[in-house]
Design a protein around this motif. Structure first.
Motif, PDB file in Angstrom:
ATOM      1  N   MET A  51      26.473  24.786  20.769  1.00 23.66           N
ATOM      2  CA  MET A  51      26.294  24.737  22.192  1.00 23.66           C
ATOM      3  C   MET A  51      26.788  23.398  22.743  1.00 23.66           C
ATOM      4  SD  MET A  51      22.860  26.485  23.631  1.00 23.66           S
ATOM      5  CE  MET A  51      22.400  25.570  25.036  1.00 23.66           C
ATOM      6  N   TRP A  52      26.468  22.337  22.018  1.00 25.19           N
ATOM      7  CA  TRP A  52      26.876  21.021  22.507  1.00 25.19           C
ATOM      8  C   TRP A  52      28.394  20.890  22.499  1.00 25.19           C
ATOM      9  CZ3 TRP A  52      25.269  17.180  25.268  1.00 25.19           C
ATOM     10  CH2 TRP A  52      25.979  15.983  25.255  1.00 25.19           C
ATOM     11  N   SER A  53      29.041  21.393  21.460  1.00 27.15           N
ATOM     12  CA  SER A  53      30.496  21.269  21.371  1.00 27.15           C
ATOM     13  C   SER A  53      31.198  22.051  22.469  1.00 27.15           C
ATOM     14  CB  SER A  53      30.978  21.763  20.012  1.00 27.15           C
ATOM     15  OG  SER A  53      30.463  20.965  18.995  1.00 27.15           O
ATOM     16  N   SER A  54      30.744  23.271  22.731  1.00 24.32           N
ATOM     17  CA  SER A  54      31.395  24.058  23.773  1.00 24.32           C
ATOM     18  C   SER A  54      31.114  23.488  25.156  1.00 24.32           C
ATOM     19  CB  SER A  54      30.976  25.521  23.689  1.00 24.32           C
ATOM     20  OG  SER A  54      29.586  25.642  23.754  1.00 24.32           O
ATOM     21  N   THR A  55      29.932  22.936  25.374  1.00 29.22           N
ATOM     22  CA  THR A  55      29.636  22.290  26.652  1.00 29.22           C
ATOM     23  C   THR A  55      30.509  21.053  26.832  1.00 29.22           C
ATOM     24  OG1 THR A  55      27.366  23.103  26.589  1.00 29.22           O
ATOM     25  CG2 THR A  55      27.808  21.260  28.051  1.00 29.22           C
ATOM     26  N   ALA A  56      30.677  20.273  25.764  1.00 25.72           N
ATOM     27  CA  ALA A  56      31.548  19.099  25.838  1.00 25.72           C
ATOM     28  C   ALA A  56      32.997  19.512  26.062  1.00 25.72           C
ATOM     29  CB  ALA A  56      31.421  18.277  24.561  1.00 25.72           C
ATOM     30  N   GLY A  57      33.401  20.658  25.501  1.00 24.88           N
ATOM     31  CA  GLY A  57      34.742  21.162  25.729  1.00 24.88           C
ATOM     32  C   GLY A  57      34.981  21.534  27.186  1.00 24.88           C
ATOM     33  N   VAL A  58      34.009  22.184  27.808  1.00 25.31           N
ATOM     34  CA  VAL A  58      34.133  22.531  29.228  1.00 25.31           C
ATOM     35  C   VAL A  58      34.133  21.265  30.078  1.00 25.31           C
ATOM     36  CG1 VAL A  58      33.039  23.759  31.149  1.00 25.31           C
ATOM     37  CG2 VAL A  58      33.130  24.821  28.915  1.00 25.31           C
ATOM     38  N   ALA A  59      33.314  20.279  29.714  1.00 26.61           N
ATOM     39  CA  ALA A  59      33.305  19.015  30.448  1.00 26.61           C
ATOM     40  C   ALA A  59      34.655  18.311  30.316  1.00 26.61           C
ATOM     41  CB  ALA A  59      32.182  18.116  29.942  1.00 26.61           C
ATOM     42  N   SER A  60      35.272  18.400  29.140  1.00 23.87           N
ATOM     43  CA  SER A  60      36.606  17.819  28.958  1.00 23.87           C
ATOM     44  C   SER A  60      37.640  18.564  29.788  1.00 23.87           C
ATOM     45  CB  SER A  60      37.009  17.861  27.493  1.00 23.87           C
ATOM     46  OG  SER A  60      36.157  17.043  26.736  1.00 23.87           O
ATOM     47  N   LEU A  61      37.480  19.866  29.901  1.00 25.24           N
ATOM     48  CA  LEU A  61      38.376  20.650  30.745  1.00 25.24           C
ATOM     49  C   LEU A  61      38.240  20.234  32.207  1.00 25.24           C
ATOM     50  CD1 LEU A  61      40.380  23.011  31.054  1.00 25.24           C
ATOM     51  CD2 LEU A  61      38.396  24.501  31.297  1.00 25.24           C
ATOM     52  N   LEU A  62      37.018  19.998  32.652  1.00 23.97           N
ATOM     53  CA  LEU A  62      36.800  19.511  34.019  1.00 23.97           C
ATOM     54  C   LEU A  62      37.471  18.161  34.223  1.00 23.97           C
ATOM     55  CD1 LEU A  62      33.042  20.403  34.571  1.00 23.97           C
ATOM     56  CD2 LEU A  62      34.996  21.423  35.712  1.00 23.97           C
ATOM     57  N   SER A  63      37.355  17.290  33.246  1.00 23.50           N
ATOM     58  CA  SER A  63      37.977  15.976  33.328  1.00 23.50           C
ATOM     59  C   SER A  63      39.499  16.081  33.350  1.00 23.50           C
ATOM     60  CB  SER A  63      37.522  15.122  32.141  1.00 23.50           C
ATOM     61  OG  SER A  63      38.180  13.898  32.144  1.00 23.50           O
ATOM     62  N   ALA A  64      40.051  16.984  32.540  1.00 24.89           N
ATOM     63  CA  ALA A  64      41.502  17.171  32.499  1.00 24.89           C
ATOM     64  C   ALA A  64      42.015  17.751  33.816  1.00 24.89           C
ATOM     65  CB  ALA A  64      41.880  18.082  31.342  1.00 24.89           C
ATOM     66  N   LEU A  65      41.274  18.688  34.401  1.00 25.99           N
ATOM     67  CA  LEU A  65      41.683  19.242  35.689  1.00 25.99           C
ATOM     68  C   LEU A  65      41.602  18.199  36.789  1.00 25.99           C
ATOM     69  CD1 LEU A  65      40.085  22.785  35.500  1.00 25.99           C
ATOM     70  CD2 LEU A  65      42.514  22.227  35.521  1.00 25.99           C
TER      71      LEU A  65
END
Length: 81
Positions: free
Chosen positions: A1-15
């Motif tokens: 759960m933590w890894s996928s949440t961090a992945g979505v947060a990274s996607l937000l940062s990249a966007l």
């Protein structure tokens, strides 16, 4: 759960970087949004897999025209019973 949440947060940062926008939300709101997005995607994936299993079972109890329509709506190339 933590890894996928961090992945979505990274996607937000990249966007944000792609559009040249600076993040103004606090970090806890960014991670809350990422967690909600991840949970929503997980629920949609679960719903899709349940429908993929339940559709052929339901089609077996339907008349011929409906049964063929359910067969056409399934994944192309999948084996038909």
């Amino acid at each position: 759960m933590w890894s996928s949440t961090a992945g979505v947060a990274s996607l937000l940062s990249a966007l944000n970087a792609a559009y040249g926008v600076s993040e103004r939300r606090p970090l806890w709101k960014v991670y809350a949004l990422a967690l909600a997005t991840m949970l929503g995607a997980a629920l949609l994936a679960l719903l899709a897999s349940v429908l993929a299993v339940a559709a052929p079972l339901a089609a077996a109890h339907l008349d011929a025209p409906w049964r063929s329509m359910v067969g056409w709506l399934r994944i192309p190339g999948a084996r038909r019973p």
